[in-house]
Enzyme design. Structure first.
Site, PDB file in Angstrom:
ATOM      1  N   CYS A 195      13.337   9.899   8.569  1.00  0.00           N
ATOM      2  CA  CYS A 195      13.320   9.177   9.844  1.00  0.00           C
ATOM      3  C   CYS A 195      14.690   9.274  10.497  1.00  0.00           C
ATOM      4  CB  CYS A 195      12.953   7.731   9.607  1.00  0.00           C
ATOM      5  SG  CYS A 195      13.924   6.981   8.293  1.00  0.00           S
TER       6      CYS A 195
ATOM      7  N   GLU B 208       9.867  13.748  17.543  1.00  0.00           N
ATOM      8  CA  GLU B 208      10.224  13.762  16.128  1.00  0.00           C
ATOM      9  C   GLU B 208       9.381  14.847  15.449  1.00  0.00           C
ATOM     10  OE1 GLU B 208       8.845  10.528  13.568  1.00  0.00           O
ATOM     11  OE2 GLU B 208      10.840  10.465  12.693  1.00  0.00           O
TER      12      GLU B 208
ATOM     13  N   LYS C  24       0.862  -1.197   0.000  1.00  0.00           N
ATOM     14  CA  LYS C  24       0.000   0.000   0.000  1.00  0.00           C
ATOM     15  C   LYS C  24       0.888   1.232   0.000  1.00  0.00           C
ATOM     16  CE  LYS C  24      -1.972   2.377   3.266  1.00  0.00           C
ATOM     17  NZ  LYS C  24      -1.677   3.707   2.685  1.00  0.00           N
TER      18      LYS C  24
ATOM     19  N   GLU D  28       9.781  -0.171  10.710  1.00  0.00           N
ATOM     20  CA  GLU D  28      10.776   0.901  10.550  1.00  0.00           C
ATOM     21  C   GLU D  28      10.074   2.181  10.963  1.00  0.00           C
ATOM     22  OE1 GLU D  28      13.906   0.612   9.697  1.00  0.00           O
ATOM     23  OE2 GLU D  28      13.856  -1.506   9.155  1.00  0.00           O
TER      24      GLU D  28
END
Ligand code: NAD
Length: 486
Positions: free
Chosen positions: A291, A388, A183, A257
């Site tokens: 990331c 983050e 996806k 991840e």
């Protein structure tokens, strides 16, 4: 000029070897982040479409998994060649849909090609790893090990590196002999749909690779399908833990991840100019939407003033503009949501009284542009240090001792990546060994070579992508004991 055929995809689902229109109501509105204007509109997969894609992957598995590795290698190399042939179109879509400056889009396109070529080699080498002997204590018995593909696999990817994150999953899974339903991220599906065009062109057996568009509902439907033998997810921690929960429901392995809040440690003997370049690349590449962004600068007080002065000077000289503007070095935030999230960070930092050395505001123009931003002496309990942000926002703290540097570097729930910069290579490497992170660069730029391991310690995830670990994540170990031959 962007190729119109790549934008207008009435049939946006690649299932069972062909393109299909969605049977659901979800519409995916794709935007050009440099202008904020609509770029394309696609249908998102309904639950029935997701189920059809999984059926196709299940049906394709027996034949694909039984092919010798060397034959799958041929397919992977073919995909690498076809990606190369579409390089300009891919670069253009990454510039248009992600807002990546051309140089960054080129890196992504090259990375995808390198990933398929590398896993072609590993697919071929897999044949030689089969039936490896295992010494057993009973001389009447002999043991051997086989590596078997896990089965049809569900994959979900984010929007920040569309071609790359999907290549890092698709290539090793195909090499291992798994079949796939992937996806795409709802914000950036356009470039990845090219994998479907290539699969059709090279005659990849129907159902080996299925690509669906859609958002959370399609993702949730995929992770709930009990016929999948593994889930491989890249994205946020919030969604990652939902995916892990879904995997737990039917006990399938999961690779995650997830996010990061990585440090860059600059030691007192670092060369100023090199340090500044590595700091800037670590936080401003892809407008900080990485990331692995080294979003926390941990710097020796002895060198800090000199480095910070040069860092601010070079940051302010950066050209933030549309990827199509001459000399653009940093593009916009890729999504409006991310633009809003970063603007909120600026407001909160202001309210918290953080010391802003440069930036701290959005750009007054169309599109989702924000200023590259540096906050100095950020308290360790402040969100800018802890959370983050996924934007071009750097938090800085100074240290006096090596122990303090290591403690600050590890002062995070995440453990994805880190950089250490210093003149004494042995000392820099000693510090690298003390940092809890899955991938560390010492005096080198953030290049995730396909041969190396990618993945995190702590809350940054489970498992490793890339390298041999990337393919092993799609293989199950099978031991066979037989009577020993005399
Ligand atoms: P996200 O978690 O919001 O979305 C990721 C994907 O999950 C998208 O395709 C989304 O449609 C899908 N999704 C959303 N809800 C779902 C649900 N309930 N069930 C199943 N799927 C669902 O992440 P994002 O905003 O697209 O990406 C940014 C995040 O990704 C950051 O945290 C970043 O650090 C992380 N990331 C990690 C890596 C890595 O290698 N560790 C690489 C890139 C990005």
């Amino acid at each position: 000029m962007t190729d119109n055929a790549l934008l207008k995809r009435d049939r946006s689902l690649f299932i069972g070897g062909g393109w299909r229109a969605s049977t659901g109501d979800e519409r995916i509105h794709v935007t050009d982040p440099s202008t904020g204007l609509p770029l394309a509109e696609l249908g998102g997969a309904s639950a029935a479409d997701v189920a059809a894609a999984v059926t196709a992957a299940v049906n394709a598995f027996p034949a694909w998994s039984r092919l010798p590795g060397r034959e799958r290698a041929r397919v992977l190399r073919d995909i690498a060649d076809k990606l190369m042939g579409r390089r300009e179109a891919i670069i253009d879509l990454l510039m248009r849909n992600n807002g990546k400056p051309r140089r960054e889009a080129e890196i992504d396109a090259s990375d995808a090609v390198a990933t398929f070529a590398y896993y072609g080699d590993l697919a071929e080498a897999l044949d030689k790893r089969q039936d490896t002997g295992v010494a057993l204590p009973d001389p009447a018995h002999a043991g051997k090990t086989r590596y078997e593909p896990l089965g049809p696999v569900g994959m979900i990817v984010p929007w920040n590196f569309p071609m790359v994150t999907s290549a890092w999953k698709i290539a090793p899974a195909l090499a291992a002999g798994c079949t796939i339903v992937i996806k795409t991220a709802s914000f950036t599906p356009l470039a990845e749909l090219i994998y479907g065009d290539i699969a059709a062109e090279i005659g990849l057996p129907a159902g080996v690779l299925n690509i669906i568009t859609g958002g959370a509902a399609a993702g949730a439907a995929l992770t709930a399908d009990k016929r999948l033998r593994k889930l491989s997810f890249t994205g946020s921690n919030a969604v990652g833990s939902k995916v892990m929960g879904a995997a737990a429901q039917h006990v399938v392995p999961v690779s995650l991840e997830l996010g990061g809040k990585s440090p860059i440690v600059v030691l007192g003997d670092a060369a100023v100019e090199d340090a500044v370049d590595l700091i800037m690349a670590g936080i401003f590449f892809n407008a900080g939407q990485m990331c692995s962004a080294t979003s926390r600068l941990v710097i020796d007080r002895k060198i800090a003033d000199k480095v910070m002065a040069r860092l601010v000077e070079k940051t302010e000289a950066m050209k933030v503009d549309s990827p199509y503007a001459d000399g653009a070095e940093m593009g916009p935030m890729t999504t409006q949501g991310q633009y809003r999230a970063v603007s909120k960070t600026f407001e909160r930092a202001k309210a918290d009284g953080l010391k802003c050395l440069t930036g701290g505001h959005v750009l007054q123009r169309d599109g989702f542009f924000v200023a590259p931003t540096i906050y100095d002496d950020v308290p360790t309990d402040n969100a800018v240090w802890r959370e983050e942000i996924f934007g071009p926002v750097l938090a800085v703290r100074r240290f006096d001792t090596e122990e303090e540097a290591i403690a600050l570097a590890n002062d995070t729930e995440f453990g994805l990546a880190a950089t250490v910069v210093g003149g004494d290579a042995a000392k820099a490497e000693r510090i690298a060994r003390e940092i809890e992170a899955g991938h560390i660069w010492v005096n080198t730029p953030q290049v995730p070579y396909v041969q190396s391991a990618w993945g995190g310690f702590k809350a940054s995830g489970i498992g490793r992508e890339l390298g041999p670990w990337g393919m092993d994540a799609f293989l199950g170990v099978k031991h066979i004991t037989v009577p020993a031959t005399k």
